[in-house]
Design a protein around this motif. Structure first.
Motif, short mmCIF file in Angstrom:
data_model
loop_
_atom_site.label_atom_id
_atom_site.label_comp_id
_atom_site.label_asym_id
_atom_site.label_seq_id
_atom_site.Cartn_x
_atom_site.Cartn_y
_atom_site.Cartn_z
N GLU A 9 0.73 -1.14 0.11
CA GLU A 9 -0.12 -0.01 -0.04
C GLU A 9 0.98 1.18 0.09
N PHE A 10 1.94 1.15 0.79
CA PHE A 10 2.78 2.36 0.79
C PHE A 10 3.37 2.54 -0.40
N GLN A 11 3.92 1.75 -0.81
CA GLN A 11 4.76 1.72 -2.28
C GLN A 11 3.77 2.15 -3.25
N LYS A 12 2.57 1.76 -3.31
CA LYS A 12 1.63 2.23 -4.32
C LYS A 12 1.33 3.57 -4.09
N GLU A 13 1.27 3.92 -2.76
CA GLU A 13 1.22 5.68 -2.84
C GLU A 13 2.35 6.32 -3.00
N LEU A 14 3.55 5.61 -2.79
CA LEU A 14 4.92 6.51 -3.08
C LEU A 14 4.71 6.41 -4.58
N ASN A 15 4.58 5.54 -5.18
CA ASN A 15 4.70 5.45 -6.78
C ASN A 15 3.94 6.51 -7.31
N ALA A 16 2.52 6.54 -6.81
CA ALA A 16 1.50 7.57 -7.12
C ALA A 16 2.24 8.76 -7.28
N ARG A 17 2.41 9.28 -5.95
CA ARG A 17 3.02 10.53 -5.72
C ARG A 17 4.25 10.86 -6.60
N GLU A 18 5.30 9.82 -6.77
CA GLU A 18 6.31 9.89 -7.76
C GLU A 18 6.02 10.40 -9.04
N LYS A 19 4.76 9.76 -9.59
CA LYS A 19 4.43 9.92 -10.97
C LYS A 19 3.80 11.32 -11.02
#
Length: 209
Positions: free
Chosen positions: A147-157
């Motif tokens: 979940e954290f990685q998904k949120e992090l990836n979304a923010r990075e995008k």
């Protein structure tokens, strides 16, 4: 005579001595600027809470404040007034200072009582360290979760998208500014061509944005 102790090593040495019992003799510290002797049992004032520490055989500035329990990261030499650092952080924000009030001799106390108090303080320190370790482990676990990685990836995008957008828009404005200056120089004697050139540039800018 005991060897001189570097200030950045003194706290570690002091706490090692606490492990083996009540500290009776002060450590031999010397100011790194004037090289004058500064005893580890010097009465001192805490710069965090302004508490005057008198029971310095245990609550030394090499340990922590008796009142707020915060360890000073530096101390002010009582001879030359310069700051000596007690760790590698080299933080001089809240240095320990020699107490300016009249200090009575430290009273004779029951060693067993003092050791018990020392034990409780050390226990509290360990409890805090354990809590911090648990929180760090929990934080590491959270960061590793999908979940954290998904949120992090979304923010990075999103950040990447904004960076590209901002670079494009600011690039267009910079080009527009440069070209208008060139048009003004190139067509300085032909107002009609200058107007057309800037009109063409404006159409390009509008299309890019």
């Amino acid at each position: 005579m005991a060897r001189k102790i570097r200030n950045v090593k003194a706290r570690q040495r002091f706490k090692q001595r606490l492990v083996f019992g009540f500290v009776l003799k002060p450590l031999r510290l010397f100011c790194e600027h004037c090289d004058k002797y500064v005893p580890s049992d010097m009465p001192w004032q805490c710069s965090h809470c302004n508490f005057e520490n008198d029971r310095t055989r245990y609550y030394s500035f090499l340990n922590k404040c008796q009142e707020c329990k915060r360890p000073p990261k530096s101390y002010v030499c009582p001879h030359c007034g310069t700051v000596n650092f007690l760790d590698k952080d080299q933080d001089s924000a809240h240095p320990a200072r020699k107490s300016t009030r009249c200090v009575l001799p430290e009273p004779v106390i029951d060693l067993r009582e003092e050791k018990q108090r020392q034990h409780e303080d050390q226990k509290q320190d360990l409890v805090r360290e354990i809590e911090i370790t648990k929180l760090n482990a929990r934080l590491a676990q959270l960061k590793a979760s999908p979940e954290f990685q998904k949120e992090l990836n979304a923010r990075e995008k999103l950040e990447k998208s904004f960076s590209e957008h901002d670079a494009h828009v600011m690039g267009v404005y910079m080009i527009e500014k440069e070209q208008r200056a060139k048009h003004a120089e190139r067509h300085k004697d032909d107002p009609e061509m200058l107007e057309k050139a800037n009109e063409s540039l404006g159409m390009w800018v509008e299309k890019q944005l």
